[in-house]
Design a protein around this motif. Structure first.
Motif, PDB file in Angstrom:
ATOM      1  N   PHE A 227      11.554  38.922 -10.789  1.00  0.00           N
ATOM      2  CA  PHE A 227      12.002  40.116 -10.093  1.00  0.00           C
ATOM      3  C   PHE A 227      11.671  41.346 -10.934  1.00  0.00           C
ATOM      4  CE2 PHE A 227      15.343  43.363  -9.396  1.00  0.00           C
ATOM      5  CZ  PHE A 227      15.037  43.684  -8.091  1.00  0.00           C
ATOM      6  N   THR A 228      10.571  42.000 -10.633  1.00  0.00           N
ATOM      7  CA  THR A 228      10.205  43.231 -11.333  1.00  0.00           C
ATOM      8  C   THR A 228      10.557  44.436 -10.465  1.00  0.00           C
ATOM      9  OG1 THR A 228       7.945  43.105 -10.463  1.00  0.00           O
ATOM     10  CG2 THR A 228       8.343  42.144 -12.650  1.00  0.00           C
ATOM     11  N   SER A 229      10.788  45.568 -11.140  1.00  0.00           N
ATOM     12  CA  SER A 229      11.208  46.763 -10.406  1.00  0.00           C
ATOM     13  C   SER A 229      10.711  48.014 -11.123  1.00  0.00           C
ATOM     14  CB  SER A 229      12.736  46.792 -10.290  1.00  0.00           C
ATOM     15  OG  SER A 229      13.336  46.668 -11.577  1.00  0.00           O
ATOM     16  N   GLY A 230       9.449  47.981 -11.531  1.00  0.00           N
ATOM     17  CA  GLY A 230       8.890  49.103 -12.269  1.00  0.00           C
ATOM     18  C   GLY A 230       8.739  50.352 -11.419  1.00  0.00           C
TER      19      GLY A 230
ATOM     20  N   ALA B  30      12.800  48.467 -14.474  1.00  0.00           N
ATOM     21  CA  ALA B  30      13.503  49.746 -14.485  1.00  0.00           C
ATOM     22  C   ALA B  30      14.822  49.698 -13.722  1.00  0.00           C
ATOM     23  CB  ALA B  30      12.604  50.845 -13.928  1.00  0.00           C
ATOM     24  N   GLN B  31      14.827  49.066 -12.549  1.00  0.00           N
ATOM     25  CA  GLN B  31      16.058  49.041 -11.765  1.00  0.00           C
ATOM     26  C   GLN B  31      17.135  48.205 -12.445  1.00  0.00           C
ATOM     27  OE1 GLN B  31      16.870  51.015  -9.229  1.00  0.00           O
ATOM     28  NE2 GLN B  31      18.903  50.141  -9.536  1.00  0.00           N
ATOM     29  N   THR B  32      16.753  47.134 -13.095  1.00  0.00           N
ATOM     30  CA  THR B  32      17.724  46.329 -13.849  1.00  0.00           C
ATOM     31  C   THR B  32      18.356  47.164 -14.949  1.00  0.00           C
ATOM     32  OG1 THR B  32      16.489  44.291 -13.400  1.00  0.00           O
ATOM     33  CG2 THR B  32      18.015  44.256 -15.258  1.00  0.00           C
ATOM     34  N   VAL B  33      17.533  47.933 -15.667  1.00  0.00           N
ATOM     35  CA  VAL B  33      18.052  48.789 -16.736  1.00  0.00           C
ATOM     36  C   VAL B  33      18.977  49.852 -16.156  1.00  0.00           C
ATOM     37  CG1 VAL B  33      17.451  50.404 -18.579  1.00  0.00           C
ATOM     38  CG2 VAL B  33      16.030  48.375 -18.198  1.00  0.00           C
ATOM     39  N   ARG B  34      18.551  50.473 -15.060  1.00  0.00           N
ATOM     40  CA  ARG B  34      19.394  51.509 -14.436  1.00  0.00           C
ATOM     41  C   ARG B  34      20.751  50.941 -14.011  1.00  0.00           C
ATOM     42  NH1 ARG B  34      14.488  53.911 -12.280  1.00  0.00           N
ATOM     43  NH2 ARG B  34      14.518  52.380 -10.595  1.00  0.00           N
ATOM     44  N   THR B  35      20.750  49.740 -13.461  1.00  0.00           N
ATOM     45  CA  THR B  35      21.994  49.136 -12.987  1.00  0.00           C
ATOM     46  C   THR B  35      22.955  48.877 -14.146  1.00  0.00           C
ATOM     47  OG1 THR B  35      20.885  48.101 -11.099  1.00  0.00           O
ATOM     48  CG2 THR B  35      22.993  47.158 -11.788  1.00  0.00           C
ATOM     49  N   VAL B  36      22.456  48.277 -15.203  1.00  0.00           N
ATOM     50  CA  VAL B  36      23.321  47.939 -16.343  1.00  0.00           C
ATOM     51  C   VAL B  36      23.832  49.194 -17.035  1.00  0.00           C
ATOM     52  CG1 VAL B  36      23.422  46.806 -18.598  1.00  0.00           C
ATOM     53  CG2 VAL B  36      22.233  45.693 -16.691  1.00  0.00           C
ATOM     54  N   LEU B  37      22.976  50.199 -17.179  1.00  0.00           N
ATOM     55  CA  LEU B  37      23.357  51.412 -17.903  1.00  0.00           C
ATOM     56  C   LEU B  37      23.926  52.488 -16.982  1.00  0.00           C
ATOM     57  CD1 LEU B  37      20.417  51.736 -20.472  1.00  0.00           C
ATOM     58  CD2 LEU B  37      22.586  50.503 -20.690  1.00  0.00           C
ATOM     59  N   ASP B  38      24.035  52.190 -15.697  1.00  0.00           N
ATOM     60  CA  ASP B  38      24.601  53.114 -14.711  1.00  0.00           C
ATOM     61  C   ASP B  38      23.852  54.449 -14.701  1.00  0.00           C
ATOM     62  OD1 ASP B  38      26.338  53.906 -12.697  1.00  0.00           O
ATOM     63  OD2 ASP B  38      27.860  54.659 -14.084  1.00  0.00           O
ATOM     64  N   VAL B  39      22.531  54.349 -14.526  1.00  0.00           N
ATOM     65  CA  VAL B  39      21.665  55.523 -14.483  1.00  0.00           C
ATOM     66  C   VAL B  39      21.313  55.816 -13.031  1.00  0.00           C
ATOM     67  CG1 VAL B  39      19.456  56.495 -15.228  1.00  0.00           C
ATOM     68  CG2 VAL B  39      20.717  54.945 -16.750  1.00  0.00           C
ATOM     69  N   PRO B  40      21.450  57.049 -12.565  1.00  0.00           N
ATOM     70  CA  PRO B  40      21.104  57.384 -11.178  1.00  0.00           C
ATOM     71  C   PRO B  40      19.640  57.081 -10.870  1.00  0.00           C
ATOM     72  CG  PRO B  40      22.346  59.165 -12.204  1.00  0.00           C
ATOM     73  CD  PRO B  40      21.993  58.210 -13.307  1.00  0.00           C
ATOM     74  N   THR B  41      19.362  56.728  -9.627  1.00  0.00           N
ATOM     75  CA  THR B  41      18.001  56.369  -9.226  1.00  0.00           C
ATOM     76  C   THR B  41      17.043  57.551  -9.275  1.00  0.00           C
ATOM     77  OG1 THR B  41      18.590  56.729  -6.903  1.00  0.00           O
ATOM     78  CG2 THR B  41      18.769  54.478  -7.758  1.00  0.00           C
ATOM     79  N   GLU B  42      17.555  58.768  -9.397  1.00  0.00           N
ATOM     80  CA  GLU B  42      16.681  59.934  -9.492  1.00  0.00           C
ATOM     81  C   GLU B  42      15.934  60.004 -10.813  1.00  0.00           C
ATOM     82  OE1 GLU B  42      19.445  63.601 -10.705  1.00  0.00           O
ATOM     83  OE2 GLU B  42      20.381  62.245  -9.260  1.00  0.00           O
ATOM     84  N   PHE B  43      16.319  59.138 -11.767  1.00  0.00           N
ATOM     85  CA  PHE B  43      15.639  59.093 -13.057  1.00  0.00           C
ATOM     86  C   PHE B  43      14.752  57.852 -13.128  1.00  0.00           C
ATOM     87  CE2 PHE B  43      19.242  61.821 -13.968  1.00  0.00           C
ATOM     88  CZ  PHE B  43      18.660  62.822 -14.746  1.00  0.00           C
TER      89      PHE B  43
END
Length: 239
Positions: free
Chosen positions: A76-79, A177-190
């Motif tokens: 599952f990639t999400s670059g 990228a999406q996995t990192v955003r989810t764990v670190l609670d980063v908005p999808t705009e970044f």
């Protein structure tokens, strides 16, 4: 005649390496703060400073590693960006690096599980106690912001080197990228292009012997009405 500290900078740039094995001891908090302070002085287009860095350590880093490895095992990639070296000289350089990199570790081309374990080591941050994820906002086509983030990251890496520490930029982290955003609670705009694992390099690692070369200066520098610059610069220098 301008004066400066060119020899010091030259030594610093050439001393920087990308270790692939770290000692587990965390960096002192004041050193991490100093590196971040150095990095934020990078230039940026119209002083936009389009970077947002997230530092993960301890339990958060362990949880992120587990999620990244799970995503990898599930394919599952999400670059946010593509990764393409083309089919010419750039691909050739990447293949040459790969031959050296896997050769040092004794991993044959047909050893698929051995190569998969290399990816897992990437996603374990090579044992580093910290990882930095430098996000950027979605501005236009992203090119200018990406250039600014690159300069921020170089400041970050050189600051680590100057302080006796080390870091390695890892493009593979950007593939999740999406996995990192989810764990670190980063908005999808970044968006995320890469991460940097950092800490104290383990000098006992056999990969410390990895030493590839830059192409000759004359191969990627074109001088216009600037005579003599390349006369003594036709040999490659180590990286």
């Amino acid at each position: 005649m301008p004066t400066g500290t060119a020899p010091m900078f030259e030594n610093l740039v050439r001393a920087r390496r990308s270790p692939r094995q770290f000692l587990p001891e965390p960096m002192p908090t004041q050193q991490i703060r100093a590196v971040l302070d150095d990095a934020r002085h990078a230039p940026s287009n119209s002083n936009t400073q389009p970077w947002m860095v997230h530092i993960a350590s301890g339990a958060t880093l362990q949880r992120l590693s587990a999620e990244l490895i799970a995503a990898y095992e599930q394919d599952f990639t999400s670059g946010d960006f593509t990764s393409d070296y083309g089919d010419g000289e750039y691909l050739g350089r990447a293949q040459q690096f790969g031959a050296v990199f896997y050769g040092i570790q004794g991993i044959a081309r047909a050893d698929h599980e051995g190569r998969r374990e290399v990816i897992r080591k990437n996603l374990r941050f090579y044992g580093a106690p910290h990882a930095a994820f430098i996000f950027m906002p979605r501005l236009g086509d992203g090119i200018r912001a990406a250039g600014d983030v690159g300069m921020y990251a170089q400041n970050f890496l050189l600051s680590l080197t100057a302080r006796g520490y080390a870091g390695i930029p890892q493009a593979v982290l950007g593939e999740y990228a999406q996995t990192v955003r989810t764990v670190l609670d980063v908005p999808t705009e970044f968006t995320l292009s890469f991460g940097i694992s950092f800490g104290t390099a383990d000098d006992t690692s056999p990969l410390r012997a990895l030493n590839v070369e830059r192409v000759p200066l004359a191969q990627n520098a074109v001088l216009h009405d600037t005579p003599g610059v390349l006369d003594e610069a036709s040999t490659a220098s180590p990286t």
